[in-house]
Motif scaffolding. Structure first.
Motif, PDB file in Angstrom:
ATOM      1  N   GLN A   1      53.782 -19.844  25.052  1.00 19.99           N
ATOM      2  CA  GLN A   1      53.383 -20.778  24.002  1.00 19.99           C
ATOM      3  C   GLN A   1      52.445 -21.848  24.564  1.00 19.99           C
ATOM      4  O   GLN A   1      51.427 -22.182  23.949  1.00 19.99           O
ATOM      5  N   LEU A   2      52.779 -22.359  25.745  1.00 17.95           N
ATOM      6  CA  LEU A   2      51.948 -23.386  26.362  1.00 17.95           C
ATOM      7  C   LEU A   2      50.590 -22.838  26.763  1.00 17.95           C
ATOM      8  O   LEU A   2      49.552 -23.482  26.546  1.00 17.95           O
TER       9      LEU A   2
ATOM     10  N   PRO B   1      50.788 -11.510  17.095  1.00 17.83           N
ATOM     11  CA  PRO B   1      51.926 -11.044  17.886  1.00 17.83           C
ATOM     12  C   PRO B   1      51.515 -10.285  19.143  1.00 17.83           C
ATOM     13  O   PRO B   1      52.156 -10.412  20.191  1.00 17.83           O
ATOM     14  N   ALA B   2      50.444  -9.494  19.050  1.00 15.89           N
ATOM     15  CA  ALA B   2      50.015  -8.718  20.217  1.00 15.89           C
ATOM     16  C   ALA B   2      49.644  -9.636  21.374  1.00 15.89           C
ATOM     17  O   ALA B   2      49.945  -9.335  22.537  1.00 15.89           O
ATOM     18  N   GLN B   3      49.001 -10.756  21.074  1.00 17.11           N
ATOM     19  CA  GLN B   3      48.614 -11.685  22.123  1.00 17.11           C
ATOM     20  C   GLN B   3      49.827 -12.221  22.866  1.00 17.11           C
ATOM     21  O   GLN B   3      49.798 -12.410  24.086  1.00 17.11           O
ATOM     22  N   VAL B   4      50.905 -12.453  22.130  1.00 18.54           N
ATOM     23  CA  VAL B   4      52.140 -12.965  22.735  1.00 18.54           C
ATOM     24  C   VAL B   4      52.917 -11.857  23.430  1.00 18.54           C
ATOM     25  O   VAL B   4      53.279 -11.961  24.613  1.00 18.54           O
ATOM     26  N   LEU B   5      53.176 -10.771  22.719  1.00 21.87           N
ATOM     27  CA  LEU B   5      54.039  -9.715  23.240  1.00 21.87           C
ATOM     28  C   LEU B   5      53.434  -9.013  24.451  1.00 21.87           C
ATOM     29  O   LEU B   5      54.163  -8.507  25.314  1.00 21.87           O
TER      30      LEU B   5
ATOM     31  N   VAL C   1      51.563 -13.805   7.814  1.00 16.68           N
ATOM     32  CA  VAL C   1      50.480 -13.889   8.794  1.00 16.68           C
ATOM     33  C   VAL C   1      50.839 -14.686  10.056  1.00 16.68           C
ATOM     34  O   VAL C   1      51.269 -14.116  11.043  1.00 16.68           O
ATOM     35  N   THR C   2      50.661 -16.013  10.034  1.00 16.85           N
ATOM     36  CA  THR C   2      50.832 -16.803  11.259  1.00 16.85           C
ATOM     37  C   THR C   2      52.264 -16.815  11.760  1.00 16.85           C
ATOM     38  O   THR C   2      52.496 -17.067  12.946  1.00 16.85           O
ATOM     39  N   SER C   3      53.221 -16.521  10.902  1.00 20.57           N
ATOM     40  CA  SER C   3      54.613 -16.483  11.354  1.00 20.57           C
ATOM     41  C   SER C   3      54.847 -15.338  12.326  1.00 20.57           C
ATOM     42  O   SER C   3      55.873 -15.299  13.009  1.00 20.57           O
ATOM     43  N   GLY C   4      53.889 -14.410  12.410  1.00 21.34           N
ATOM     44  CA  GLY C   4      53.995 -13.347  13.391  1.00 21.34           C
ATOM     45  C   GLY C   4      54.013 -13.876  14.815  1.00 21.34           C
ATOM     46  O   GLY C   4      54.637 -13.289  15.706  1.00 21.34           O
ATOM     47  N   ILE C   5      53.330 -14.986  15.052  1.00 21.68           N
ATOM     48  CA  ILE C   5      53.353 -15.598  16.382  1.00 21.68           C
ATOM     49  C   ILE C   5      54.750 -16.131  16.666  1.00 21.68           C
ATOM     50  O   ILE C   5      55.276 -15.985  17.777  1.00 21.68           O
TER      51      ILE C   5
END
Length: 227
Positions: free
Chosen positions: A181-182, A26-30, A157-161
């Protein structure tokens, strides 16, 4: 000259035994939200051992942590200590009171529950622990991401993304979420169809339950009963 975006404070709770991907995914996305400022908070600013054999250094302790616009509690086997630690639970209560979004990944939802933040809410968690949600007054909803008001909980876990992309779309628009996402090439095509109990080989599920999750869920249930 353009104005700088308004700061958007994102606070992750860190604790010993954290599942690092619950946090780092999530940190990578947020972190790509315009104005995002990511804070990693723990009781003390000292290395936090993850479940992956390396440590993370928090950026702040509880008293010095800024007010979160988005609060996130990752999961991990160390969550058993969090739900018994009043300082951690009070930190979550205090932060949640002023946050636009209160979120969790995996068993992080149990810490929100122990802090009294799940009562009367729809929520989810890792598939092995969904039965524990009702002890905190929550109704389990079978989904990778469940949103109930400003509460957003993610499964394992991965659902955090997925949760992070969902929140980005709500905050800054679907186009930005899709561009993130891309840019991350988040296009899952796993080599095995074994990512959820509904599709996994029953023998694999049974083995994992017996070796790991049945014991862990039982231990957590006993701890929760004593809270």
């Amino acid at each position: 000259m353009t104005d700088s975006p308004t700061p958007f404070h994102i606070v992750f709770l860190l604790f010993g035994g954290i599942t690092q991907l619950d946090f780092t995914g999530p940190a990578q996305v947020l972190s790509r939200i315009p104005g995002a400022m990511v804070h990693t908070a723990a009781k003390a600013v000292q290395p936090i051992e993850t479940d992956s054999g390396f440590a993370i250094l928090p950026s702040t302790n509880f008293p010095d942590c800024p007010q979160a616009d988005l609060l996130c509690v990752p999961g991990g086997f160390g969550i058993r200590d969090v739900i018994q630690d009043e300082a951690s639970l009070q930190f979550l209560r205090d932060q949640a009171a002023g946050a636009q979004y209160v979120t969790s990944v995996c068993t992080g939802s149990l810490a929100l529950g122990a802090a009294g933040l799940l009562d009367g809410k729809r929520a989810t968690t890792h598939w092995a622990y969904t039965g524990l949600l009702e002890t905190f007054g929550a109704a389990h909803e079978k989904a990778r991401v469940v949103q109930d008001g400003n509460l957003v909980t993610a499964g394992g876990v991965t659902s955090g993304i997925d949760f992070a992309l969902t929140v980005v779309a709500e905050i800054a628009g679907q186009q930005l979420a899709e561009s993130i996402q891309l840019s991350l090439e988040y296009d899952p095509h796993p080599p095995f169809n074994s990512g959820h109990p509904d599709v996994a080989d029953p023998a694999v599920l049974k083995l994992l339950q017996e070796r790991v999750y049945a014991r862990q869920a039982s231990e957590l249930a006993h701890i929760i009963d004593r809270l």
